[in-house]
Design a protein around this motif. Structure first.
Motif, PDB file in Angstrom:
ATOM      1  N   LEU A 120       0.845  -1.196   0.000  1.00  0.00           N
ATOM      2  CA  LEU A 120       0.000   0.000   0.000  1.00  0.00           C
ATOM      3  C   LEU A 120       0.872   1.234   0.000  1.00  0.00           C
ATOM      4  O   LEU A 120       1.785   1.345   0.821  1.00  0.00           O
ATOM      5  N   ASP A 121       0.562   2.168  -0.882  1.00  0.00           N
ATOM      6  CA  ASP A 121       1.284   3.432  -0.787  1.00  0.00           C
ATOM      7  C   ASP A 121       0.613   4.304   0.276  1.00  0.00           C
ATOM      8  O   ASP A 121      -0.478   3.987   0.770  1.00  0.00           O
ATOM      9  N   HIS A 123      -0.812   7.203   0.183  1.00  0.00           N
ATOM     10  CA  HIS A 123      -2.091   7.811  -0.185  1.00  0.00           C
ATOM     11  C   HIS A 123      -3.240   6.812  -0.023  1.00  0.00           C
ATOM     12  O   HIS A 123      -4.272   7.141   0.569  1.00  0.00           O
ATOM     13  N   ALA A 124      -3.088   5.603  -0.541  1.00  0.00           N
ATOM     14  CA  ALA A 124      -4.142   4.589  -0.433  1.00  0.00           C
ATOM     15  C   ALA A 124      -4.389   4.228   1.029  1.00  0.00           C
ATOM     16  O   ALA A 124      -5.539   4.083   1.458  1.00  0.00           O
ATOM     17  N   HIS A 125      -3.315   4.094   1.796  1.00  0.00           N
ATOM     18  CA  HIS A 125      -3.464   3.760   3.215  1.00  0.00           C
ATOM     19  C   HIS A 125      -4.211   4.856   3.964  1.00  0.00           C
ATOM     20  O   HIS A 125      -5.149   4.589   4.715  1.00  0.00           O
ATOM     21  N   TYR A 151     -12.974   9.621  -4.376  1.00  0.00           N
ATOM     22  CA  TYR A 151     -12.733   8.615  -5.409  1.00  0.00           C
ATOM     23  C   TYR A 151     -12.559   9.180  -6.812  1.00  0.00           C
ATOM     24  O   TYR A 151     -11.940   8.543  -7.661  1.00  0.00           O
ATOM     25  N   LEU A 154      -9.059   8.960  -8.278  1.00  0.00           N
ATOM     26  CA  LEU A 154      -8.310   7.717  -8.087  1.00  0.00           C
ATOM     27  C   LEU A 154      -8.306   6.837  -9.326  1.00  0.00           C
ATOM     28  O   LEU A 154      -9.327   6.670  -9.988  1.00  0.00           O
ATOM     29  N   ASP A 155      -7.155   6.225  -9.577  1.00  0.00           N
ATOM     30  CA  ASP A 155      -7.081   5.242 -10.655  1.00  0.00           C
ATOM     31  C   ASP A 155      -7.503   3.875 -10.118  1.00  0.00           C
ATOM     32  O   ASP A 155      -7.722   3.700  -8.913  1.00  0.00           O
ATOM     33  N   THR A 158      -5.298   2.152  -7.325  1.00  0.00           N
ATOM     34  CA  THR A 158      -5.449   2.794  -6.013  1.00  0.00           C
ATOM     35  C   THR A 158      -6.782   2.409  -5.384  1.00  0.00           C
ATOM     36  O   THR A 158      -6.850   2.126  -4.179  1.00  0.00           O
ATOM     37  N   GLN A 159      -7.844   2.356  -6.179  1.00  0.00           N
ATOM     38  CA  GLN A 159      -9.141   1.952  -5.648  1.00  0.00           C
ATOM     39  C   GLN A 159      -9.086   0.510  -5.135  1.00  0.00           C
ATOM     40  O   GLN A 159      -9.681   0.193  -4.094  1.00  0.00           O
ATOM     41  N   GLN A 161      -6.360  -0.975  -3.989  1.00  0.00           N
ATOM     42  CA  GLN A 161      -5.562  -0.918  -2.763  1.00  0.00           C
ATOM     43  C   GLN A 161      -6.424  -0.466  -1.589  1.00  0.00           C
ATOM     44  O   GLN A 161      -6.321  -1.013  -0.484  1.00  0.00           O
ATOM     45  N   VAL A 162      -7.277   0.523  -1.817  1.00  0.00           N
ATOM     46  CA  VAL A 162      -8.151   1.017  -0.750  1.00  0.00           C
ATOM     47  C   VAL A 162      -9.098  -0.088  -0.303  1.00  0.00           C
ATOM     48  O   VAL A 162      -9.298  -0.296   0.903  1.00  0.00           O
TER      49      VAL A 162
END
Length: 184
Positions: A120-121, A123-125, A151, A154-155, A158-159, A161-162
């Motif tokens: 997780l980067d 931003h996603a975290h 949202y 978000l690409d 990333t979605q 990852q979230v």
């Protein structure tokens, strides 16, 4: 003949409302039942609450990556996945654990990546933690519109990852609630 039999069996599973199969994928096209994906997510979350030691893999036990990817990219259901996880989490936790513990947000120092090694980067975290805490402290369920501004930029990766982060944040909170209360 064996491939035809496998395809027929997959089709029967897919149309059977009591079977967890949520998709049929021939490698080029995917036939997807999003409601079944959401049901499978809920069932996995309930299993985790009943037995915190149950090993659960998103890919193997919850939803295939192709299913989640299709829901986010083609059906634009990234916010739906997120609100489903957090609303289901609160429903499950509220039924078994003290309200004052359930509605406590994840603390500022909470970092899921220190507990579970997920890719997780930041931003996603941080976004997942914000959504989880938003639902934890809200009096009512979140709806997709509550997440629209979060949202929109978000690409797909990333979605996804979230979604993963929210699912595992639920797992860590259930573990903490069980430890704190002694409820098995």
């Amino acid at each position: 003949m064996p491939q035809e039999h496998n395809e027929f069996a997959a089709a029967i599973e897919f149309i059977n409302r009591d079977h967890p199969r949520a998709s049929i994928n021939d490698g080029e096209k995917i036939l997807l039942n999003p409601a079944q994906v959401l049901d499978n997510i809920s069932h996995a979350m309930e299993r985790l609450d009943l037995d915190i030691n149950t090993p659960i893999s998103i890919e193997e036990d919850v939803a295939a990556l192709t299913e989640l990817h299709t829901m986010v990219l083609n059906l634009m259901m990234g916010p739906t996945l997120a609100v489903h996880v957090v609303n289901t989490a609160l429903r499950i936790m509220s039924a078994r654990y003290p309200a004052e513990l359930v509605t406590n947000p994840l603390p500022a120092e909470y970092d899921l990546r220190k507990i579970i090694p997920l890719p997780l980067d930041d931003h996603a975290h941080d976004l997942a933690k914000k959504i989880f805490n938003q639902r934890t402290t809200a009096a009512t369920d979140l709806v997709e519109d509550d997440l629209y501004d979060l949202y929109e930029p978000l690409d797909v990766p990333t979605q996804l990852q979230v979604f993963n982060a929210l699912f595992y944040m639920y797992g860590t909170k259930i573990g903490a609630l069980k430890h704190r209360t002694g409820i098995a």
